[in-house]
Design a protein around this motif. Structure first.
Motif, mmCIF file in Angstrom:
data_model
loop_
_atom_site.group_PDB
_atom_site.id
_atom_site.type_symbol
_atom_site.label_atom_id
_atom_site.label_comp_id
_atom_site.label_asym_id
_atom_site.label_seq_id
_atom_site.Cartn_x
_atom_site.Cartn_y
_atom_site.Cartn_z
ATOM 1 N N LYS A 162 0.867 -1.193 0.000
ATOM 2 C CA LYS A 162 0.000 0.000 0.000
ATOM 3 C C LYS A 162 0.896 1.232 0.000
ATOM 4 O O LYS A 162 1.986 1.217 0.587
ATOM 5 N N PRO A 176 2.932 19.128 -10.830
ATOM 6 C CA PRO A 176 1.627 18.449 -10.907
ATOM 7 C C PRO A 176 1.546 17.378 -11.996
ATOM 8 O O PRO A 176 0.957 16.315 -11.772
ATOM 9 N N MET A 179 3.003 14.261 -10.754
ATOM 10 C CA MET A 179 2.108 13.644 -9.771
ATOM 11 C C MET A 179 0.982 12.890 -10.478
ATOM 12 O O MET A 179 0.634 11.768 -10.097
ATOM 13 N N VAL A 180 0.437 13.499 -11.522
ATOM 14 C CA VAL A 180 -0.645 12.841 -12.266
ATOM 15 C C VAL A 180 -0.114 11.572 -12.953
ATOM 16 O O VAL A 180 -0.784 10.526 -12.956
ATOM 17 N N ALA A 183 0.118 8.859 -10.399
ATOM 18 C CA ALA A 183 -1.219 8.311 -10.092
ATOM 19 C C ALA A 183 -1.635 7.310 -11.164
ATOM 20 O O ALA A 183 -2.156 6.229 -10.860
ATOM 21 N N THR A 187 -2.138 3.272 -10.645
ATOM 22 C CA THR A 187 -3.435 2.697 -10.998
ATOM 23 C C THR A 187 -3.253 1.538 -11.970
ATOM 24 O O THR A 187 -3.840 0.466 -11.801
ATOM 25 N N ALA A 191 -2.124 -0.784 -7.721
ATOM 26 C CA ALA A 191 -1.741 -0.528 -6.335
ATOM 27 C C ALA A 191 -2.904 0.063 -5.550
ATOM 28 O O ALA A 191 -3.787 0.710 -6.113
ATOM 29 N N ASP A 192 -2.873 -0.150 -4.253
ATOM 30 C CA ASP A 192 -3.756 0.565 -3.320
ATOM 31 C C ASP A 192 -3.008 1.829 -2.912
ATOM 32 O O ASP A 192 -2.064 1.764 -2.122
ATOM 33 N N TRP A 193 -3.397 2.962 -3.478
ATOM 34 C CA TRP A 193 -2.604 4.185 -3.271
ATOM 35 C C TRP A 193 -3.469 5.368 -2.866
ATOM 36 O O TRP A 193 -4.654 5.435 -3.156
ATOM 37 N N GLN A 194 -2.801 6.305 -2.196
ATOM 38 C CA GLN A 194 -3.354 7.621 -1.888
ATOM 39 C C GLN A 194 -2.272 8.651 -2.169
ATOM 40 O O GLN A 194 -1.110 8.415 -1.860
ATOM 41 N N ILE A 195 -2.659 9.787 -2.690
ATOM 42 C CA ILE A 195 -1.748 10.927 -2.783
ATOM 43 C C ILE A 195 -2.361 12.075 -1.990
ATOM 44 O O ILE A 195 -3.499 12.475 -2.249
ATOM 45 N N HIS A 196 -1.625 12.579 -1.021
ATOM 46 C CA HIS A 196 -2.046 13.766 -0.282
ATOM 47 C C HIS A 196 -1.235 14.944 -0.793
ATOM 48 O O HIS A 196 -0.017 15.004 -0.593
ATOM 49 N N ALA A 197 -1.920 15.840 -1.488
ATOM 50 C CA ALA A 197 -1.250 17.025 -2.036
ATOM 51 C C ALA A 197 -1.488 18.195 -1.090
ATOM 52 O O ALA A 197 -2.624 18.456 -0.695
ATOM 53 N N ASP A 234 -1.769 7.470 10.763
ATOM 54 C CA ASP A 234 -3.031 6.797 10.419
ATOM 55 C C ASP A 234 -2.764 5.620 9.470
ATOM 56 O O ASP A 234 -3.362 4.551 9.605
ATOM 57 N N GLU A 238 -3.402 1.609 10.142
ATOM 58 C CA GLU A 238 -4.195 0.753 9.254
ATOM 59 C C GLU A 238 -3.383 -0.457 8.785
ATOM 60 O O GLU A 238 -3.874 -1.580 8.738
ATOM 61 N N TRP B 169 -9.936 9.330 -7.460
ATOM 62 C CA TRP B 169 -9.158 9.528 -8.685
ATOM 63 C C TRP B 169 -9.927 9.148 -9.941
ATOM 64 O O TRP B 169 -9.726 9.720 -11.014
ATOM 65 N N ILE B 195 -5.502 18.318 -0.836
ATOM 66 C CA ILE B 195 -6.327 17.391 -1.619
ATOM 67 C C ILE B 195 -5.825 15.977 -1.352
ATOM 68 O O ILE B 195 -4.640 15.700 -1.554
ATOM 69 N N HIS B 196 -6.711 15.126 -0.887
ATOM 70 C CA HIS B 196 -6.362 13.716 -0.724
ATOM 71 C C HIS B 196 -7.008 12.942 -1.867
ATOM 72 O O HIS B 196 -8.239 12.853 -1.940
ATOM 73 N N ALA B 197 -6.170 12.441 -2.752
ATOM 74 C CA ALA B 197 -6.668 11.678 -3.899
ATOM 75 C C ALA B 197 -6.555 10.192 -3.583
ATOM 76 O O ALA B 197 -5.500 9.729 -3.152
ATOM 77 N N TYR B 198 -7.651 9.488 -3.803
ATOM 78 C CA TYR B 198 -7.711 8.057 -3.489
ATOM 79 C C TYR B 198 -7.750 7.246 -4.770
ATOM 80 O O TYR B 198 -8.690 7.365 -5.558
ATOM 81 N N ASN B 200 -8.358 4.084 -7.140
ATOM 82 C CA ASN B 200 -9.377 3.028 -7.199
ATOM 83 C C ASN B 200 -10.751 3.481 -6.712
ATOM 84 O O ASN B 200 -11.671 2.669 -6.642
ATOM 85 N N ARG B 223 -12.324 1.623 1.363
ATOM 86 C CA ARG B 223 -11.064 2.193 1.869
ATOM 87 C C ARG B 223 -11.094 3.716 1.816
ATOM 88 O O ARG B 223 -10.703 4.388 2.775
#
Lengths: 241, 241
Positions: A162, A176, A179-180, A183, A187, A191-197, A234, A238, B169, B195-198, B200, B223
């Motif tokens: 993760k 940016p 970053m895109v 992402a 995808t 992957a199970d992903w998060q991006i916090h910008a 956090d 998890e 996302w 911004i939190h991008a998730y 999936n 999630r």
């Protein structure tokens, strides 16, 4: 309760390596282990302090080394990036050095080897992503103002680790569009992903030594530092639940 | 300890409005108040449950109404979006209805009027952004799978409300380029934003009723629902510290 820091010298391609592991001495049960992968300069006191902060959260923190024992730079070095460049030119060897660091963490007698994670800063953030891309066996990773260019080997599919990517929106090294692209890459690799910008934050937002004005877009930002550290907590909660 | 829910009928342009406020009955000190702004359908049980969940966290939660008393739709309605379209066509009136809801929350006798925030879902996420854009007096807001098109009035500068945008996302209503535009807009307006991008996750990722496969990119994602709720808690803690 007391935090202990202990130097570990360990082998691997390009070794020996020298890292510092930190833990709460009085916790006797096996704990999850968390790598701290340094930035361009290699292992320094700031990384050991991160490992100690992780120890205070109940983990074993391991500020590791992928450059090799004694290979460190400072802002005054003739080329601050000399060792990082070697690794950027040989991502397969970087992967193998990361694997050696991960195995050292897993082998430490206070660590539950089934519960490991990685954190990394700047170049170290790239390392976290590479560990996931390469399919190293760890539960998840957090990249802080990392660098997103892909290695020259193919990603595993799916990526099992993760990922939490903490990103400064004003980062000139990872703008940016980078970053895109990241992402999209994650995808595609399922992957199970998060991006916090974080708005108003640039590169190095966790680095107290990065004074605003020295390099455009490279500066400490208190809010992003604090919020990303909370997000990491956090995420680790998890991960090891 | 018991959560009380109470219906509030209140005035404003286009009113009367009808919302439901929820609080822990035994907390006698003034509490921070948090708006819950509904999605396209208007106020429904799911929104009241969010208000109750906020009450369990120690806040006063107010599931508010910007469509008007009785103006609600269901997935079976001839036009599920009929009332939302009216508001999208008159963003200034939407702003004023939001202001009326915020004032109602502030005037509730268990709420500390200096400590308010807003949360919103889908169209309600757009409402949170509009409250900030319009300079309404609240500390901060959380948009969950919101919609990012700007209103036809100018943003205040600077935007004073802190913003957390929780973004799926794969959201077809807010694709990556809309997210990037929003980031630029908030930066230009000098907002303190995240911004939190998730990965999936698509639109409606908090909505248990959004079954995968009915509409492309619109589905509940456990999630992202869980992580965004945690991020909201961290955000509110920071906001009211």
């Amino acid at each position: 309760m007391a935090i202990v820091r202990q130097t570990l010298v360990y082998g691997g391609p390009g070794g020996p390596f020298e890292g510092v592991i930190a833990y709460e001495d009085e916790i006797r049960t096996l704990r999850p282990g968390v790598l701290v992968i340094p930035n361009v300069r290699g292992l320094k006191e700031a990384d050991v302090l991160k490992a100690e902060a992780l120890a205070k959260l109940g983990y074993v923190g391991f500020a590791c080394d992928v450059f090799g024992q004694g290979k460190r730079t400072t802002p005054e070095s003739p080329d601050i990036a000399v060792y990082m460049k070697e690794m950027n030119a040989d991502r397969a060897q970087l992967r193998d050095r990361l694997a050696a660091s991960l195995e050292t963490l897993k082998g430490f007698d206070r660590v539950d080897p089934a519960k490991t994670a990685a954190t990394g800063f700047c170049f170290g953030g790239k390392c976290v992503l590479d560990m996931a891309r390469a399919g190293l066996d760890f539960r998840g990773g957090v990249s802080f103002h990392g660098v997103y260019d892909r290695p020259d080997y193919a990603n595993v599919a799916p990526i099992e680790a993760k990922l939490l990517i903490c990103h400064g929106w004003e980062d000139p090294i990872a703008p940016p569009d980078a970053m895109v692209r990241l992402a999209r890459e994650l995808t595609e690799s399922e992957a199970d992903w998060q991006i916090h910008a974080y708005g108003n934050a640039g590169h190095a937002f966790t680095d107290h030594a990065a004074v605003k004005g020295n390099r455009p877009g490279v500066f400490y930002e208190e809010r992003a530092d604090r919020r990303s550290w909370q997000a990491m907590q956090d995420f680790l909660t998890e991960l090891f639940a």
